[in-house]
Motif scaffolding. Structure first.
Motif, short mmCIF file in Angstrom:
data_model
loop_
_atom_site.label_atom_id
_atom_site.label_comp_id
_atom_site.label_asym_id
_atom_site.label_seq_id
_atom_site.Cartn_x
_atom_site.Cartn_y
_atom_site.Cartn_z
N ILE A 1 11.73 -0.29 -9.09
CA ILE A 1 10.95 -0.42 -7.86
C ILE A 1 9.48 -0.05 -8.03
CG2 ILE A 1 12.97 -0.03 -6.40
CD1 ILE A 1 12.08 2.85 -6.01
N THR A 2 9.08 0.38 -9.22
CA THR A 2 7.71 0.82 -9.42
C THR A 2 6.85 -0.29 -10.03
OG1 THR A 2 8.11 1.73 -11.63
CG2 THR A 2 8.52 3.18 -9.75
N GLY A 3 5.53 -0.09 -9.97
CA GLY A 3 4.59 -1.09 -10.41
C GLY A 3 4.81 -1.65 -11.80
N PRO A 4 4.91 -0.81 -12.84
CA PRO A 4 5.07 -1.36 -14.19
C PRO A 4 6.31 -2.25 -14.33
CG PRO A 4 4.42 0.94 -14.29
CD PRO A 4 4.69 0.65 -12.85
N ILE B 1 5.92 1.47 -3.95
CA ILE B 1 7.22 0.95 -4.38
C ILE B 1 7.51 -0.35 -3.63
CG2 ILE B 1 8.16 3.21 -5.00
CD1 ILE B 1 9.73 3.11 -2.31
N TYR B 2 8.34 -1.18 -4.24
CA TYR B 2 8.69 -2.48 -3.64
C TYR B 2 10.14 -2.74 -4.01
CZ TYR B 2 7.60 -7.36 -2.25
OH TYR B 2 7.53 -8.59 -1.63
N SER B 3 11.00 -2.89 -3.00
CA SER B 3 12.42 -2.98 -3.31
C SER B 3 13.17 -3.78 -2.26
CB SER B 3 13.04 -1.57 -3.40
OG SER B 3 12.90 -0.90 -2.17
N VAL B 4 14.34 -4.27 -2.64
CA VAL B 4 15.17 -5.06 -1.73
C VAL B 4 15.90 -4.17 -0.72
CG1 VAL B 4 17.25 -5.02 -3.17
CG2 VAL B 4 16.81 -6.98 -1.67
N ILE B 5 15.99 -2.88 -1.02
CA ILE B 5 16.64 -1.91 -0.15
C ILE B 5 16.10 -0.54 -0.51
CG2 ILE B 5 18.60 -1.53 -1.74
CD1 ILE B 5 20.42 -1.29 0.73
N SER B 6 16.12 0.39 0.41
CA SER B 6 15.64 1.73 0.10
C SER B 6 16.58 2.41 -0.90
CB SER B 6 15.57 2.57 1.37
OG SER B 6 16.88 2.87 1.84
N PRO B 7 16.07 3.36 -1.68
CA PRO B 7 16.96 4.10 -2.59
C PRO B 7 18.12 4.76 -1.85
CG PRO B 7 14.69 4.49 -3.19
CD PRO B 7 14.65 3.72 -1.89
N GLU B 8 17.85 5.28 -0.64
CA GLU B 8 18.93 5.91 0.14
C GLU B 8 19.99 4.89 0.52
OE1 GLU B 8 15.19 8.34 0.80
OE2 GLU B 8 15.71 6.21 0.68
N GLY B 9 19.54 3.69 0.94
CA GLY B 9 20.48 2.63 1.31
C GLY B 9 21.30 2.17 0.12
N ALA B 10 20.65 2.01 -1.03
CA ALA B 10 21.37 1.59 -2.23
C ALA B 10 22.39 2.63 -2.64
CB ALA B 10 20.38 1.35 -3.37
N THR C 1 0.80 -1.22 0.00
CA THR C 1 0.00 0.00 0.00
C THR C 1 0.83 1.27 0.00
OG1 THR C 1 -0.12 -0.01 2.42
CG2 THR C 1 -1.87 -1.16 1.21
N GLY C 2 2.12 1.16 0.33
CA GLY C 2 3.01 2.32 0.35
C GLY C 2 4.41 1.88 -0.01
N GLU C 3 5.25 1.73 1.01
CA GLU C 3 6.60 1.20 0.80
C GLU C 3 6.62 -0.30 1.06
OE1 GLU C 3 10.18 3.73 2.14
OE2 GLU C 3 8.61 4.22 3.60
N GLY C 4 7.27 -1.04 0.18
CA GLY C 4 7.55 -2.44 0.44
C GLY C 4 9.05 -2.57 0.55
N GLY C 5 9.56 -2.46 1.77
CA GLY C 5 11.00 -2.36 1.96
C GLY C 5 11.65 -3.62 2.46
N SER C 6 12.47 -4.26 1.63
CA SER C 6 13.42 -5.29 2.03
C SER C 6 12.74 -6.49 2.70
CB SER C 6 14.47 -4.66 2.93
OG SER C 6 15.55 -5.51 3.15
N GLY C 7 13.49 -7.18 3.58
CA GLY C 7 12.96 -8.36 4.26
C GLY C 7 11.81 -8.02 5.17
N GLY C 8 11.75 -6.78 5.65
CA GLY C 8 10.64 -6.36 6.48
C GLY C 8 9.32 -6.45 5.75
N ALA C 9 9.35 -6.34 4.42
CA ALA C 9 8.14 -6.46 3.61
C ALA C 9 7.88 -7.90 3.20
CB ALA C 9 8.27 -5.58 2.36
N ILE C 10 8.90 -8.57 2.68
CA ILE C 10 8.70 -9.92 2.14
C ILE C 10 8.28 -10.89 3.22
CG2 ILE C 10 11.09 -10.70 2.40
CD1 ILE C 10 8.73 -11.47 -0.56
#
Length: 316
Positions: A249-252, A220-229, A196-205
């Motif tokens: 990290i975006t839907g499409p 967005i859905y990502s293995v790490i935040s853009p700042e972390g990357a 629904t908002g951020e899907g961040g890393s293992g905390g999301a999966i």
């Protein structure tokens, strides 16, 4: 609540400030309805144009918008007879992940998800949606209960990531995330995860290993935040925009990679502009997906889920 405008929305904010100014003048200095209506049309057109052309960094900002609907909004808008269940039966209760039993359009379900909070007090209470080990162990307990009673599991994902604090690591953060991920994947009941908002890393999966993975249009859905990357790649967190542009990290992009199954359209201007409509749209899609899954046997559900996740990244 005052509207919170994002950086790229400044031209829209300027127009709406002018509309507000003219509306106030109308009460003391005559009618400005014609001018106001023209400005409203212009603001609407600008919003549509802007949101039709968001880049990944802009979508990251929208996904993090503080007025975006949170888990408690989905609970209030979609479910009845909600009973919250707390604690992991080992250490304590983590309010970054909320969960319990409820009815969804008459059907009994188990629901859980990240809650970020919407003001200073509630954000501290919910730890900004960053769960500790006891949050993921609570999720496992709820999934065990769902399977025991044959109840579908609906999860709502909105977190920057699992909490990285010393105490969380000492209590087995990595193991708790792994156990929750494993339990998600082995459920013998229908499961649907919605980012629904951020899907961040293992905390999301950890709660997103579902039969169906849905995603709001500007999430967005990502293995790490853009700042972390950016910090890892360039040792410069200020290059987060560059990282977001490269990370898919975006839907499409995620639909194309078969990581997400379906996108849910948001109101023009993002879910925060009309939370009720956004929540209702999520409910309609959840109902459709549940109907498709409800006829499958436990073995078929496990097989479908395994095939779905094994296929991610497969070259042939």
């Amino acid at each position: 609540m005052a509207t919170h405008y994002l950086e790229f929305e400044k031209p829209i904010a300027d127009l709406e400030a002018k509309i507000e100014e003219l509306s106030l003048l109308s009460t003391t200095s005559g009618s400005f309805e014609t001018e106001i209506e023209g400005l409203r049309r212009k603001a609407d057109q600008l919003r549509k144009k802007t949101y039709a052309n968001l880049d990944p960094w802009m979508k990251t900002q929208v996904a993090r918008h503080p007025q975006r609907p949170h888990l408690i909004d989905y609970i209030d808008g979609l479910f009845t007879e909600f009973v919250e269940l707390r604690g992991d039966r080992q250490y304590g209760d983590d309010q970054a992940i909320l969960g319990g039993v409820a009815r969804f359009r008459g059907e009994a379900v188990v629901i859980m998800g990240h809650e970020k909070g919407n003001d200073t007090e509630s954000r501290l209470k919910h730890n900004f949606g960053m769960a500790r080990p006891e949050g993921y162990r609570k999720a496992v307990r709820l999934m065990d209960m769902a399977e025991q009673f044959g109840l579908p599991v609906l999860t709502f994902v909105d977190t920057a990531g699992a909490y990285p604090g010393l105490g969380a690591e000492e209590r087995g953060q990595a193991e708790a995330i792994a156990r929750s991920t494993e339990r998600s994947l082995t459920l013998g009941v229908p499961s649907i995860a919605t980012i629904t908002g951020e899907g961040g890393s293992g905390g999301a999966i950890a709660i997103a290993g579902a039969s169906r993975v849905l995603m709001l249009e500007h999430s967005i859905y990502s293995v790490i935040s853009p700042e972390g990357a950016a910090g890892i790649l360039w040792r410069d967190g200020a290059r987060a925009r560059d990282a977001a542009m490269a990370m898919k990290i975006t839907g499409p992009d995620l639909i194309g990679l078969k990581i997400v199954d379906r996108l849910i359209t948001e109101p023009c201007g993002g879910a925060h502009t009309d939370p009720s409509a956004a929540v209702a749209a999520v409910g309609d899609v959840l109902a459709e997906e549940l109907r498709d899954l409800n006829g499958l046997s436990p073995d078929a559900l496990r097989r479908q889920r395994a095939e779905r996740f094994y296929a991610i990244g497969r070259a042939s």
